[in-house]
Design a protein around this motif. Sequence first.
Motif, PDB file in Angstrom:
ATOM      1  N   VAL A  56       0.645  -1.029   0.051  1.00  0.00           N
ATOM      2  CA  VAL A  56       0.025  -0.322   0.087  1.00  0.00           C
ATOM      3  C   VAL A  56       0.985   1.244  -0.152  1.00  0.00           C
ATOM      4  O   VAL A  56       1.584   1.405   0.391  1.00  0.00           O
ATOM      5  CB  VAL A  56      -0.621   0.655   1.186  1.00  0.00           C
ATOM      6  CG1 VAL A  56      -1.822   1.279   1.460  1.00  0.00           C
ATOM      7  CG2 VAL A  56      -2.025  -1.123   1.017  1.00  0.00           C
ATOM      8  N   TRP A  57       0.533   1.718  -1.499  1.00  0.00           N
ATOM      9  CA  TRP A  57       1.586   3.126  -1.550  1.00  0.00           C
ATOM     10  C   TRP A  57       0.684   4.382  -0.730  1.00  0.00           C
ATOM     11  O   TRP A  57      -0.511   4.899  -0.951  1.00  0.00           O
ATOM     12  CB  TRP A  57       1.876   3.515  -2.735  1.00  0.00           C
ATOM     13  CG  TRP A  57       2.714   2.393  -2.711  1.00  0.00           C
ATOM     14  CD1 TRP A  57       2.603   1.042  -3.604  1.00  0.00           C
ATOM     15  CD2 TRP A  57       3.988   2.568  -2.895  1.00  0.00           C
ATOM     16  NE1 TRP A  57       3.828   0.376  -3.785  1.00  0.00           N
ATOM     17  CE2 TRP A  57       4.334   1.301  -3.865  1.00  0.00           C
ATOM     18  CE3 TRP A  57       5.364   3.717  -2.962  1.00  0.00           C
ATOM     19  CZ2 TRP A  57       6.432   1.596  -3.646  1.00  0.00           C
ATOM     20  CZ3 TRP A  57       6.321   3.047  -2.546  1.00  0.00           C
ATOM     21  CH2 TRP A  57       7.093   2.386  -3.677  1.00  0.00           C
ATOM     22  N   GLU A  58       1.035   5.168   0.368  1.00  0.00           N
ATOM     23  CA  GLU A  58       0.696   6.558   1.082  1.00  0.00           C
ATOM     24  C   GLU A  58       0.665   8.191  -0.465  1.00  0.00           C
ATOM     25  O   GLU A  58       0.327   8.956  -0.629  1.00  0.00           O
ATOM     26  CB  GLU A  58       0.718   6.442   2.275  1.00  0.00           C
ATOM     27  CG  GLU A  58      -0.144   6.255   3.188  1.00  0.00           C
ATOM     28  CD  GLU A  58      -0.162   6.714   4.457  1.00  0.00           C
ATOM     29  OE1 GLU A  58      -1.200   6.160   5.382  1.00  0.00           O
ATOM     30  OE2 GLU A  58       0.670   7.186   4.710  1.00  0.00           O
ATOM     31  N   THR A  59       1.882   8.068  -0.516  1.00  0.00           N
ATOM     32  CA  THR A  59       2.253   8.593  -1.306  1.00  0.00           C
ATOM     33  C   THR A  59       3.129   8.146  -2.239  1.00  0.00           C
ATOM     34  O   THR A  59       4.134   6.738  -1.912  1.00  0.00           O
ATOM     35  CB  THR A  59       3.728   9.592  -0.695  1.00  0.00           C
ATOM     36  OG1 THR A  59       4.791   9.025  -0.180  1.00  0.00           O
ATOM     37  CG2 THR A  59       2.581  10.609   0.468  1.00  0.00           C
ATOM     38  N   PRO A  60       3.705   8.727  -3.469  1.00  0.00           N
ATOM     39  CA  PRO A  60       4.849   7.440  -4.143  1.00  0.00           C
ATOM     40  C   PRO A  60       6.074   7.559  -3.788  1.00  0.00           C
ATOM     41  O   PRO A  60       6.704   6.364  -4.440  1.00  0.00           O
ATOM     42  CB  PRO A  60       5.435   8.695  -5.231  1.00  0.00           C
ATOM     43  CG  PRO A  60       4.322   9.659  -5.506  1.00  0.00           C
ATOM     44  CD  PRO A  60       3.705   9.680  -3.877  1.00  0.00           C
ATOM     45  N   THR A  61       6.461   7.648  -2.737  1.00  0.00           N
ATOM     46  CA  THR A  61       8.090   7.188  -1.622  1.00  0.00           C
ATOM     47  C   THR A  61       7.617   6.376  -0.280  1.00  0.00           C
ATOM     48  O   THR A  61       8.623   6.498   0.376  1.00  0.00           O
ATOM     49  CB  THR A  61       8.699   8.864  -2.048  1.00  0.00           C
ATOM     50  OG1 THR A  61       7.875   9.826  -0.302  1.00  0.00           O
ATOM     51  CG2 THR A  61       9.314   9.359  -2.999  1.00  0.00           C
ATOM     52  N   SER A  62       6.718   6.452   0.156  1.00  0.00           N
ATOM     53  CA  SER A  62       6.228   5.877   1.346  1.00  0.00           C
ATOM     54  C   SER A  62       5.537   4.454   1.247  1.00  0.00           C
ATOM     55  O   SER A  62       4.265   4.572   0.478  1.00  0.00           O
ATOM     56  CB  SER A  62       5.338   6.924   2.031  1.00  0.00           C
ATOM     57  OG  SER A  62       6.863   7.870   2.396  1.00  0.00           O
ATOM     58  N   ARG A  63       5.534   3.859   1.310  1.00  0.00           N
ATOM     59  CA  ARG A  63       5.038   2.393   0.961  1.00  0.00           C
ATOM     60  C   ARG A  63       4.966   1.272   2.161  1.00  0.00           C
ATOM     61  O   ARG A  63       5.693   1.050   3.089  1.00  0.00           O
ATOM     62  CB  ARG A  63       5.811   1.341  -0.081  1.00  0.00           C
ATOM     63  CG  ARG A  63       4.881  -0.069  -0.534  1.00  0.00           C
ATOM     64  CD  ARG A  63       5.937  -0.628  -0.730  1.00  0.00           C
ATOM     65  NE  ARG A  63       6.684  -2.075   0.159  1.00  0.00           N
ATOM     66  CZ  ARG A  63       7.410  -1.953  -0.119  1.00  0.00           C
ATOM     67  NH1 ARG A  63       7.869  -2.328  -1.748  1.00  0.00           N
ATOM     68  NH2 ARG A  63       8.423  -2.564   1.130  1.00  0.00           N
ATOM     69  N   ALA A  64       3.831   0.335   2.327  1.00  0.00           N
ATOM     70  CA  ALA A  64       3.627  -0.657   4.030  1.00  0.00           C
ATOM     71  C   ALA A  64       3.519  -2.138   2.955  1.00  0.00           C
ATOM     72  O   ALA A  64       2.656  -1.847   2.304  1.00  0.00           O
ATOM     73  CB  ALA A  64       3.143  -0.646   4.746  1.00  0.00           C
TER      74      ALA A  64
END
Length: 119
Positions: free
Chosen positions: A107-115
């Motif tokens: 799950v990407w919240e932003t183009p640079t932050s993923r869980a």
Amino acid sequence: MFEIRVEADFAAAHFLSDYHGKCERLHGHNYLVHAHARGETLDSGGMLVDFGVLKKALRDVCAALDHSNLNDMAAFDRNPSAERIAAYIFIELKSMLPEVPLYAVDVWETPTSRARYIG
């Protein structure tokens, strides 16, 4: 080892109840979701999983989250972090497609932050 990936997206609002910072206020994201399947054997058609089958299931799960306040969903225990969203989507997909060798959900919240949740 073979691996496939499909993607879908949704937009939703959330806030993090136990976080001290700007994310404790209501805000939204345009989430991007990747679902990965992984396995060692292919079917008679030479596929690990039909892209269309996995993509439809992922889109259905994301559609249920789209344009909602994720804090209203009991599954997230008032704190719909990207990690909990990834786990939720994985569990929903696995229940819809138990025969698919589902490996992980990103799950990407932003183009640079993923869980990522790995089942």
